[in-house]
Scaffold this motif. Structure first.
Motif, PDB file in Angstrom:
ATOM      1  N   ALA A  63      -7.670  28.556  19.087  1.00  0.00           N
ATOM      2  CA  ALA A  63      -7.543  27.185  18.580  1.00  0.00           C
ATOM      3  C   ALA A  63      -8.916  26.554  18.362  1.00  0.00           C
ATOM      4  CB  ALA A  63      -6.719  26.345  19.543  1.00  0.00           C
ATOM      5  N   HIS A  64      -9.837  26.813  19.279  1.00  0.00           N
ATOM      6  CA  HIS A  64     -11.194  26.286  19.113  1.00  0.00           C
ATOM      7  C   HIS A  64     -11.932  26.992  17.988  1.00  0.00           C
ATOM      8  CE1 HIS A  64     -10.598  24.375  23.079  1.00  0.00           C
ATOM      9  NE2 HIS A  64     -11.402  23.473  22.553  1.00  0.00           N
ATOM     10  N   ARG A  65     -11.757  28.297  17.903  1.00  0.00           N
ATOM     11  CA  ARG A  65     -12.422  29.053  16.838  1.00  0.00           C
ATOM     12  C   ARG A  65     -11.872  28.677  15.464  1.00  0.00           C
ATOM     13  NH1 ARG A  65     -15.403  33.389  19.006  1.00  0.00           N
ATOM     14  NH2 ARG A  65     -14.785  33.892  21.118  1.00  0.00           N
ATOM     15  N   GLY A  66     -10.598  28.323  15.407  1.00  0.00           N
ATOM     16  CA  GLY A  66      -9.954  28.013  14.139  1.00  0.00           C
ATOM     17  C   GLY A  66     -10.107  26.578  13.675  1.00  0.00           C
ATOM     18  N   LEU A  67     -10.616  25.701  14.536  1.00  0.00           N
ATOM     19  CA  LEU A  67     -10.720  24.289  14.187  1.00  0.00           C
ATOM     20  C   LEU A  67     -11.529  24.034  12.908  1.00  0.00           C
ATOM     21  CD1 LEU A  67      -9.929  21.418  14.900  1.00  0.00           C
ATOM     22  CD2 LEU A  67     -11.942  21.309  16.382  1.00  0.00           C
ATOM     23  N   PRO A  68     -12.682  24.684  12.701  1.00  0.00           N
ATOM     24  CA  PRO A  68     -13.406  24.451  11.442  1.00  0.00           C
ATOM     25  C   PRO A  68     -12.585  24.843  10.211  1.00  0.00           C
ATOM     26  CG  PRO A  68     -14.845  25.505  13.033  1.00  0.00           C
ATOM     27  CD  PRO A  68     -13.456  25.537  13.608  1.00  0.00           C
ATOM     28  N   LEU A  69     -11.806  25.918  10.316  1.00  0.00           N
ATOM     29  CA  LEU A  69     -10.973  26.339   9.190  1.00  0.00           C
ATOM     30  C   LEU A  69      -9.836  25.350   8.975  1.00  0.00           C
ATOM     31  CD1 LEU A  69     -10.371  28.355   6.964  1.00  0.00           C
ATOM     32  CD2 LEU A  69      -9.123  29.734   8.647  1.00  0.00           C
ATOM     33  N   VAL A  70      -9.244  24.840  10.036  1.00  0.00           N
ATOM     34  CA  VAL A  70      -8.196  23.815   9.903  1.00  0.00           C
ATOM     35  C   VAL A  70      -8.765  22.599   9.190  1.00  0.00           C
ATOM     36  CG1 VAL A  70      -6.761  22.178  11.198  1.00  0.00           C
ATOM     37  CG2 VAL A  70      -6.814  24.586  11.873  1.00  0.00           C
ATOM     38  N   ASN A  71      -9.959  22.181   9.580  1.00  0.00           N
ATOM     39  CA  ASN A  71     -10.592  21.022   8.941  1.00  0.00           C
ATOM     40  C   ASN A  71     -10.883  21.292   7.463  1.00  0.00           C
ATOM     41  OD1 ASN A  71     -10.501  19.617  11.356  1.00  0.00           O
ATOM     42  ND2 ASN A  71     -12.589  20.141  11.921  1.00  0.00           N
ATOM     43  N   LEU A  72     -11.348  22.499   7.154  1.00  0.00           N
ATOM     44  CA  LEU A  72     -11.642  22.854   5.762  1.00  0.00           C
ATOM     45  C   LEU A  72     -10.358  22.871   4.929  1.00  0.00           C
ATOM     46  CD1 LEU A  72     -13.884  23.828   3.761  1.00  0.00           C
ATOM     47  CD2 LEU A  72     -13.135  26.148   4.310  1.00  0.00           C
ATOM     48  N   LEU A  73      -9.291  23.452   5.468  1.00  0.00           N
ATOM     49  CA  LEU A  73      -8.016  23.495   4.740  1.00  0.00           C
ATOM     50  C   LEU A  73      -7.445  22.099   4.560  1.00  0.00           C
ATOM     51  CD1 LEU A  73      -6.309  26.632   6.341  1.00  0.00           C
ATOM     52  CD2 LEU A  73      -7.418  26.470   4.114  1.00  0.00           C
ATOM     53  N   THR A  74      -7.598  21.246   5.559  1.00  0.00           N
ATOM     54  CA  THR A  74      -7.131  19.868   5.451  1.00  0.00           C
ATOM     55  C   THR A  74      -7.862  19.148   4.321  1.00  0.00           C
ATOM     56  OG1 THR A  74      -6.595  19.814   7.811  1.00  0.00           O
ATOM     57  CG2 THR A  74      -6.847  17.689   6.702  1.00  0.00           C
ATOM     58  N   ALA A  75      -9.174  19.346   4.247  1.00  0.00           N
ATOM     59  CA  ALA A  75      -9.962  18.735   3.170  1.00  0.00           C
ATOM     60  C   ALA A  75      -9.560  19.313   1.813  1.00  0.00           C
ATOM     61  CB  ALA A  75     -11.449  18.949   3.422  1.00  0.00           C
ATOM     62  N   ALA A  76      -9.255  20.611   1.777  1.00  0.00           N
ATOM     63  CA  ALA A  76      -8.837  21.249   0.525  1.00  0.00           C
ATOM     64  C   ALA A  76      -7.493  20.698   0.052  1.00  0.00           C
ATOM     65  CB  ALA A  76      -8.764  22.762   0.701  1.00  0.00           C
ATOM     66  N   VAL A  77      -6.588  20.430   0.989  1.00  0.00           N
ATOM     67  CA  VAL A  77      -5.292  19.843   0.640  1.00  0.00           C
ATOM     68  C   VAL A  77      -5.517  18.459   0.043  1.00  0.00           C
ATOM     69  CG1 VAL A  77      -3.158  18.875   1.589  1.00  0.00           C
ATOM     70  CG2 VAL A  77      -3.923  21.143   2.308  1.00  0.00           C
ATOM     71  N   THR A  78      -6.358  17.660   0.668  1.00  0.00           N
ATOM     72  CA  THR A  78      -6.644  16.310   0.180  1.00  0.00           C
ATOM     73  C   THR A  78      -7.259  16.332  -1.210  1.00  0.00           C
ATOM     74  OG1 THR A  78      -6.967  15.537   2.447  1.00  0.00           O
ATOM     75  CG2 THR A  78      -7.890  14.171   0.686  1.00  0.00           C
ATOM     76  N   ALA A  79      -8.184  17.294  -1.438  1.00  0.00           N
ATOM     77  CA  ALA A  79      -8.866  17.381  -2.724  1.00  0.00           C
ATOM     78  C   ALA A  79      -8.058  18.154  -3.764  1.00  0.00           C
ATOM     79  CB  ALA A  79     -10.227  18.047  -2.544  1.00  0.00           C
ATOM     80  N   GLY A  80      -7.026  18.869  -3.313  1.00  0.00           N
ATOM     81  CA  GLY A  80      -6.211  19.668  -4.245  1.00  0.00           C
ATOM     82  C   GLY A  80      -6.965  20.837  -4.827  1.00  0.00           C
ATOM     83  N   CYS A  81      -7.739  21.541  -3.977  1.00  0.00           N
ATOM     84  CA  CYS A  81      -8.526  22.667  -4.492  1.00  0.00           C
ATOM     85  C   CYS A  81      -8.122  23.988  -3.841  1.00  0.00           C
ATOM     86  CB  CYS A  81     -10.015  22.399  -4.313  1.00  0.00           C
ATOM     87  SG  CYS A  81     -10.557  22.147  -2.635  1.00  0.00           S
ATOM     88  N   ASP A  82      -8.488  25.076  -4.510  1.00  0.00           N
ATOM     89  CA  ASP A  82      -8.215  26.423  -4.028  1.00  0.00           C
ATOM     90  C   ASP A  82      -9.129  26.762  -2.860  1.00  0.00           C
ATOM     91  OD1 ASP A  82      -6.511  26.622  -6.244  1.00  0.00           O
ATOM     92  OD2 ASP A  82      -8.029  27.601  -7.470  1.00  0.00           O
ATOM     93  N   VAL A  83      -8.714  27.780  -2.091  1.00  0.00           N
ATOM     94  CA  VAL A  83      -9.534  28.312  -1.000  1.00  0.00           C
ATOM     95  C   VAL A  83      -9.732  29.789  -1.267  1.00  0.00           C
ATOM     96  CG1 VAL A  83      -9.677  28.712   1.486  1.00  0.00           C
ATOM     97  CG2 VAL A  83      -8.566  26.633   0.626  1.00  0.00           C
ATOM     98  N   MET A  84     -10.980  30.237  -1.207  1.00  0.00           N
ATOM     99  CA  MET A  84     -11.300  31.655  -1.398  1.00  0.00           C
ATOM    100  C   MET A  84     -12.084  32.136  -0.197  1.00  0.00           C
ATOM    101  SD  MET A  84     -12.420  31.585  -5.403  1.00  0.00           S
ATOM    102  CE  MET A  84     -13.473  30.168  -5.199  1.00  0.00           C
ATOM    103  N   TRP A  85     -11.991  33.422   0.072  1.00  0.00           N
ATOM    104  CA  TRP A  85     -12.822  34.002   1.134  1.00  0.00           C
ATOM    105  C   TRP A  85     -13.347  35.347   0.681  1.00  0.00           C
ATOM    106  CZ3 TRP A  85      -7.586  33.009   1.727  1.00  0.00           C
ATOM    107  CH2 TRP A  85      -6.730  34.100   1.809  1.00  0.00           C
ATOM    108  N   GLU A  86     -14.555  35.613   1.157  1.00  0.00           N
ATOM    109  CA  GLU A  86     -15.218  36.902   0.839  1.00  0.00           C
ATOM    110  C   GLU A  86     -16.123  37.315   1.960  1.00  0.00           C
ATOM    111  OE1 GLU A  86     -18.881  35.259  -1.824  1.00  0.00           O
ATOM    112  OE2 GLU A  86     -17.107  35.890  -2.874  1.00  0.00           O
TER     113      GLU A  86
END
Length: 98
Positions: A75-98
């Motif tokens: 849960a602690h390790r995933g918090l930055p990703l949760v925050n990033l996905l939350t911001a992506a939902v608000t902005a309506g943008c795609d998420v990519m990883w590499e």
């Protein structure tokens, strides 16, 4: 290995094993590179939050706990990703990883 999650609102980098665990928790195969379309990000975020909530920190098995560093929960390790996905939902943008 490092995995970088990229969106129009920001990027984060995670260690490979942690990133693959988070990708799997979002309901995707553990493949890198990968992506989630903007319409699917809310569902991925919901699945990630549910999986992280269900995850528990591993108990310490050392008898001398004063000298052992505490385990960092998923849960602690995933918090930055949760925050990033939350911001992506608000902005309506795609998420990519590499």
């Amino acid at each position: 290995m490092l995995v970088t999650f990229k969106t129009d609102v920001g990027n984060i980098t995670m260690f490979g094993s942690d990133a693959l665990q988070m990708i799997k928790m979002m309901g995707h195969s553990e493949t890198v590179p990968g992506a989630i379309l903007a319409d699917d990000v809310p569902q991925a975020l919901s699945q990630l939050k549910a999986a992280l909530k269900a995850e528990k920190a591993p108990p310490s098995t050392d008898e001398n706990e004063d000298e052992v560093e505490p385990a960092v929960s998923a849960a602690h390790r995933g918090l930055p990703l949760v925050n990033l996905l939350t911001a992506a939902v608000t902005a309506g943008c795609d998420v990519m990883w590499e």
